[in-house]
Motif scaffolding. Structure first.
Motif, PDB file in Angstrom:
ATOM      1  N   LEU A   1     -25.153 -56.109  19.053  1.00  0.00           N
ATOM      2  CA  LEU A   1     -25.315 -55.481  20.366  1.00  0.00           C
ATOM      3  C   LEU A   1     -25.986 -56.428  21.362  1.00  0.00           C
ATOM      4  O   LEU A   1     -26.915 -57.168  21.009  1.00  0.00           O
ATOM      5  CB  LEU A   1     -26.153 -54.204  20.236  1.00  0.00           C
ATOM      6  CG  LEU A   1     -25.743 -53.228  19.132  1.00  0.00           C
ATOM      7  CD1 LEU A   1     -26.695 -52.040  19.107  1.00  0.00           C
ATOM      8  CD2 LEU A   1     -24.299 -52.769  19.314  1.00  0.00           C
ATOM      9  N   LYS A   2     -25.509 -56.373  22.618  1.00  0.00           N
ATOM     10  CA  LYS A   2     -26.126 -57.118  23.715  1.00  0.00           C
ATOM     11  C   LYS A   2     -26.111 -56.234  24.966  1.00  0.00           C
ATOM     12  O   LYS A   2     -25.310 -55.299  25.078  1.00  0.00           O
ATOM     13  CB  LYS A   2     -25.353 -58.409  24.008  1.00  0.00           C
ATOM     14  CG  LYS A   2     -25.385 -59.450  22.900  1.00  0.00           C
ATOM     15  CD  LYS A   2     -24.595 -60.697  23.327  1.00  0.00           C
ATOM     16  CE  LYS A   2     -24.557 -61.743  22.231  1.00  0.00           C
ATOM     17  NZ  LYS A   2     -23.789 -62.951  22.644  1.00  0.00           N
ATOM     18  N   TRP A   3     -26.980 -56.551  25.915  1.00  0.00           N
ATOM     19  CA  TRP A   3     -26.976 -55.877  27.214  1.00  0.00           C
ATOM     20  C   TRP A   3     -27.524 -56.832  28.268  1.00  0.00           C
ATOM     21  O   TRP A   3     -28.239 -57.783  27.966  1.00  0.00           O
ATOM     22  CB  TRP A   3     -27.808 -54.585  27.182  1.00  0.00           C
ATOM     23  CG  TRP A   3     -29.221 -54.769  26.730  1.00  0.00           C
ATOM     24  CD1 TRP A   3     -30.311 -55.045  27.492  1.00  0.00           C
ATOM     25  CD2 TRP A   3     -29.691 -54.709  25.370  1.00  0.00           C
ATOM     26  NE1 TRP A   3     -31.425 -55.156  26.720  1.00  0.00           N
ATOM     27  CE2 TRP A   3     -31.087 -54.946  25.422  1.00  0.00           C
ATOM     28  CE3 TRP A   3     -29.083 -54.473  24.140  1.00  0.00           C
ATOM     29  CZ2 TRP A   3     -31.877 -54.951  24.265  1.00  0.00           C
ATOM     30  CZ3 TRP A   3     -29.860 -54.478  23.000  1.00  0.00           C
ATOM     31  CH2 TRP A   3     -31.241 -54.715  23.056  1.00  0.00           C
ATOM     32  N   GLU A   4     -27.143 -56.580  29.495  1.00  0.00           N
ATOM     33  CA  GLU A   4     -27.578 -57.454  30.590  1.00  0.00           C
ATOM     34  C   GLU A   4     -29.039 -57.193  30.928  1.00  0.00           C
ATOM     35  O   GLU A   4     -29.475 -56.032  31.010  1.00  0.00           O
ATOM     36  CB  GLU A   4     -26.703 -57.224  31.831  1.00  0.00           C
ATOM     37  CG  GLU A   4     -25.278 -57.717  31.683  1.00  0.00           C
ATOM     38  CD  GLU A   4     -24.507 -57.598  32.985  1.00  0.00           C
ATOM     39  OE1 GLU A   4     -25.150 -57.417  34.042  1.00  0.00           O
ATOM     40  OE2 GLU A   4     -23.265 -57.680  32.941  1.00  0.00           O
ATOM     41  N   LYS A   5     -29.759 -58.263  31.136  1.00  0.00           N
ATOM     42  CA  LYS A   5     -31.155 -58.138  31.540  1.00  0.00           C
ATOM     43  C   LYS A   5     -31.228 -57.436  32.898  1.00  0.00           C
ATOM     44  O   LYS A   5     -30.480 -57.739  33.818  1.00  0.00           O
ATOM     45  CB  LYS A   5     -31.795 -59.526  31.638  1.00  0.00           C
ATOM     46  CG  LYS A   5     -33.301 -59.478  31.854  1.00  0.00           C
ATOM     47  CD  LYS A   5     -33.904 -60.856  31.836  1.00  0.00           C
ATOM     48  CE  LYS A   5     -35.418 -60.782  32.045  1.00  0.00           C
ATOM     49  NZ  LYS A   5     -36.026 -62.139  32.026  1.00  0.00           N
ATOM     50  N   GLY A   6     -32.110 -56.493  33.006  1.00  0.00           N
ATOM     51  CA  GLY A   6     -32.251 -55.714  34.235  1.00  0.00           C
ATOM     52  C   GLY A   6     -31.714 -54.309  34.101  1.00  0.00           C
ATOM     53  O   GLY A   6     -31.994 -53.445  34.939  1.00  0.00           O
ATOM     54  N   ASN A   7     -30.913 -54.075  33.044  1.00  0.00           N
ATOM     55  CA  ASN A   7     -30.388 -52.728  32.817  1.00  0.00           C
ATOM     56  C   ASN A   7     -31.337 -51.868  31.997  1.00  0.00           C
ATOM     57  O   ASN A   7     -31.075 -50.684  31.796  1.00  0.00           O
ATOM     58  CB  ASN A   7     -29.033 -52.801  32.115  1.00  0.00           C
ATOM     59  CG  ASN A   7     -27.906 -53.179  33.053  1.00  0.00           C
ATOM     60  OD1 ASN A   7     -28.063 -53.125  34.276  1.00  0.00           O
ATOM     61  ND2 ASN A   7     -26.774 -53.573  32.503  1.00  0.00           N
ATOM     62  N   GLU A   8     -32.430 -52.458  31.520  1.00  0.00           N
ATOM     63  CA  GLU A   8     -33.385 -51.672  30.755  1.00  0.00           C
ATOM     64  C   GLU A   8     -34.084 -50.637  31.662  1.00  0.00           C
ATOM     65  O   GLU A   8     -34.239 -50.850  32.869  1.00  0.00           O
ATOM     66  CB  GLU A   8     -34.457 -52.574  30.142  1.00  0.00           C
ATOM     67  CG  GLU A   8     -33.914 -53.656  29.216  1.00  0.00           C
ATOM     68  CD  GLU A   8     -33.652 -54.954  29.946  1.00  0.00           C
ATOM     69  OE1 GLU A   8     -33.606 -54.930  31.214  1.00  0.00           O
ATOM     70  OE2 GLU A   8     -33.501 -56.003  29.279  1.00  0.00           O
ATOM     71  N   ILE A   9     -34.475 -49.540  31.067  1.00  0.00           N
ATOM     72  CA  ILE A   9     -35.251 -48.510  31.757  1.00  0.00           C
ATOM     73  C   ILE A   9     -36.645 -48.504  31.146  1.00  0.00           C
ATOM     74  O   ILE A   9     -36.783 -48.348  29.930  1.00  0.00           O
ATOM     75  CB  ILE A   9     -34.592 -47.126  31.612  1.00  0.00           C
ATOM     76  CG1 ILE A   9     -33.236 -47.123  32.289  1.00  0.00           C
ATOM     77  CG2 ILE A   9     -35.487 -46.041  32.217  1.00  0.00           C
ATOM     78  CD1 ILE A   9     -32.430 -45.855  32.054  1.00  0.00           C
ATOM     79  N   SER A  10     -37.654 -48.704  31.969  1.00  0.00           N
ATOM     80  CA  SER A  10     -39.017 -48.772  31.450  1.00  0.00           C
ATOM     81  C   SER A  10     -39.915 -47.809  32.224  1.00  0.00           C
ATOM     82  O   SER A  10     -39.728 -47.563  33.408  1.00  0.00           O
ATOM     83  CB  SER A  10     -39.563 -50.203  31.588  1.00  0.00           C
ATOM     84  OG  SER A  10     -38.743 -51.119  30.867  1.00  0.00           O
ATOM     85  N   PHE A  11     -40.924 -47.311  31.532  1.00  0.00           N
ATOM     86  CA  PHE A  11     -41.892 -46.380  32.151  1.00  0.00           C
ATOM     87  C   PHE A  11     -43.324 -46.859  31.881  1.00  0.00           C
ATOM     88  O   PHE A  11     -43.591 -47.521  30.903  1.00  0.00           O
ATOM     89  CB  PHE A  11     -41.715 -44.972  31.589  1.00  0.00           C
ATOM     90  CG  PHE A  11     -40.319 -44.447  31.736  1.00  0.00           C
ATOM     91  CD1 PHE A  11     -39.833 -44.023  32.969  1.00  0.00           C
ATOM     92  CD2 PHE A  11     -39.466 -44.395  30.648  1.00  0.00           C
ATOM     93  CE1 PHE A  11     -38.547 -43.552  33.107  1.00  0.00           C
ATOM     94  CE2 PHE A  11     -38.178 -43.922  30.768  1.00  0.00           C
ATOM     95  CZ  PHE A  11     -37.711 -43.504  32.000  1.00  0.00           C
TER      96      PHE A  11
END
Length: 317
Positions: A307-317
């Protein structure tokens, strides 16, 4: 100036548990707004307070500058300009479609009643059913009659309380589109309450998320989706996968790309066929389970998938 103003409203029932806490909301005229939240979050209570059929403990509700009073403050509860439509229709079973729609107009001139009835029957496509009883109609048609009855008094504010919950998927989708188009044409302000996000997204572009009697986020749908303020708002839109070795950082299944040999190593432990993709449940090295979308329907249970994902698509709180 706000058309509907709700300011610092509190409401508790007998056991003292707050249903609404310091609740404030403003709606502009002619706008359709969806209010979404889990069962018991105070949605229906709020609608009754706005309609003037439920007492509030404190706070102010006003429509176009006029204060809305509850049953303790007004001899006859409710207001003609505010109409609440319930999920169970509340139609008179032994009255025809025409009689149900005209019932709120019994004190009006006969000619006006007739003109108003014909206008509503045409508007909602109910002319062929005017002489039928509610039991002879489909669920969607019954809901149209309930909305037609509400429209008979030419209200400026319509409150919809889970109006599509008893309809099947096809009926619900078609009715939502038809009603949204009609409300926009009539320039009626609408507050639509639901626990179903899909219904809310189809009905309006403006969303208010309520939880435990408080607004947790509001705004246009895109902004809330891209920048949820809390975990509850984010989870309304989709499942969230907790990213390993981070604190309170997540990635949506739709933002994850699948590969055969490079990335975060996982193993497929379950596969579910959905309309646009296979939903895979994968197990990470730490034993945690993720949900991901296999749009090409390539992987099977037991396969390794990276699995990979683009940096910046993460959701953080």
């Amino acid at each position: 100036m706000s058309f509907l103003l709700i300011k610092n409203v509190d409401k508790s029932y007998e056991k003292g548990k707050p249903v609404l806490k310091d609740f404030s909301l403003e709606l502009t005229k002619g706008k359709i707004t969806s209010l979404i939240g889990e069962s018991g979050s105070g949605k229906s209570t709020l609608l009754r307070i706005i309609a003037g059929t439920e007492n509030k403990d404190s706070g102010v509700v006003s429509l176009a500058g006029e204060n809305i009073l509850g049953p303790k403050e007004k001899l006859v509860p409710g207001y003609d300009e505010i109409q609440l439509v319930y999920q169970d229709y509340k139609l008179f079973p032994n009255s025809t479609v025409s009689e149900n729609i005209q019932r709120p107009l019994l004190q009006y001139d006969k000619e006006y009643r007739f003109q108003r009835l014909e206008s509503i029957l045409t508007l909602l496509g109910l002319q062929p059913f005017r002489d039928k009883l509610p039991k002879e109609l489909s669920g969607g048609q019954q809901q149209k009659v309930a909305i037609g009855r509400a429209l008979s008094l030419e209200p400026s504010l319509i409150l919809l309380d889970e109006p599509f919950s008893s309809l099947d998927t096809i009926q619900r989708r078609e009715l939502i589109y038809e009603l949204k188009t009609m409300f926009q044409k009539l320039n009626i302000t609408v507050l639509f309450v639901t626990h179903d996000l899909d219904d809310a997204l189809q009905m309006s572009d403006s969303l208010i998320i309520i939880r435990k009697g408080k607004i947790v986020q509001s705004g246009d749908v895109e902004s809330i989706f891209l920048k949820p303020k809390n975990l509850y708002s984010a989870k309304l839109f989709s499942h969230l996968n907790a990213i390993p070795e981070t604190k309170n950082s997540y990635i949506r299944p739709s933002d994850v790309s699948l590969y055969k040999s490079s990335g975060l190593k996982t193993k497929v432990v379950d596969k579910q066929y959905l309309i646009h993709y296979n939903q895979l449940t994968v197990e990470l090295a730490n034993g945690h389970l993720w949900q991901i979308e296999d749009k090409k329907r390539f992987f099977e249970v037991g396969d390794q998938v990276f699995l990979k994902w683009e940096k910046g698509n993460e959701i953080s709180f």
